[in-house]
Write an enzyme that holds these catalytic residues in place. Structure first.
Site, PDB file in Angstrom:
ATOM      1  N   GLY A  23      -7.543 -44.753 -22.673  1.00  5.40           N
ATOM      2  CA  GLY A  23      -6.990 -44.894 -22.601  1.00  5.40           C
ATOM      3  C   GLY A  23      -6.520 -43.394 -23.337  1.00  5.40           C
ATOM      4  N   ASP A  52      -2.809 -35.067 -14.490  1.00  3.95           N
ATOM      5  CA  ASP A  52      -1.443 -34.513 -14.314  1.00  3.95           C
ATOM      6  C   ASP A  52      -0.646 -35.808 -14.425  1.00  3.95           C
ATOM      7  OD1 ASP A  52      -3.010 -32.607 -14.098  1.00  3.95           O
ATOM      8  OD2 ASP A  52      -2.730 -32.287 -11.658  1.00  3.95           O
ATOM      9  N   ARG A  85      -4.423 -45.450  -5.657  1.00  2.00           N
ATOM     10  CA  ARG A  85      -4.654 -45.186  -4.516  1.00  2.00           C
ATOM     11  C   ARG A  85      -5.179 -44.166  -3.755  1.00  2.00           C
ATOM     12  NH1 ARG A  85       1.968 -46.330  -2.518  1.00  2.00           N
ATOM     13  NH2 ARG A  85       2.253 -48.163  -2.417  1.00  2.00           N
ATOM     14  N   GLY A  87      -6.971 -40.416  -3.289  1.00  2.00           N
ATOM     15  CA  GLY A  87      -6.080 -38.571  -3.493  1.00  2.00           C
ATOM     16  C   GLY A  87      -4.373 -39.339  -4.419  1.00  2.00           C
ATOM     17  N   SER A  91       0.090 -41.867  -4.901  1.00  2.00           N
ATOM     18  CA  SER A  91      -0.206 -42.271  -5.682  1.00  2.00           C
ATOM     19  C   SER A  91       1.250 -42.650  -6.506  1.00  2.00           C
ATOM     20  CB  SER A  91      -1.453 -41.616  -6.709  1.00  2.00           C
ATOM     21  OG  SER A  91      -2.494 -41.428  -5.951  1.00  2.00           O
TER      22      SER A  91
END
Length: 92
Positions: A23, A52, A85, A87, A91
């Site tokens: 988390g 990000d 996913r 990359g 995603s």
């Protein structure tokens, strides 16, 4: 803890760190907010971009007026979806 030092040194309103599948933790207003990780739907495939995604989702949730605890939980959930996913581009 490092988050307290970072907040004091740089004067940030909030500082935080992601801790992978465990988390994240955010420090602000003299207290720590922790959110456990979630099971990634379909399993984790690639962690590229997860940090990000966390930062962006946290900013969005706070701008929507959510509480800090709710914003951190939302950001952790968003980051968990982003790892399903390969990359960073696909995603979403």
């Amino acid at each position: 803890m490092a988050l307290i030092e970072l907040k004091a040194r740089y004067g940030c309103a909030l500082v935080g760190m992601t801790i992978g599948s465990a988390g994240a933790v955010v420090y602000g207003d003299g207290s720590f907010i922790e959110s456990p990780g979630f099971e990634a739907p379909g399993g984790c495939r690639d962690t590229t971009g997860a940090g990000d995604m966390f930062a962006g989702a946290l900013a969005v949730a706070l701008l929507q007026g959510r509480s800090l605890a709710d914003a951190v939980r939302f950001a952790v959930a968003a980051a968990n979806v982003s790892v399903t996913r390969y990359g960073a581009q696909a995603s979403y």
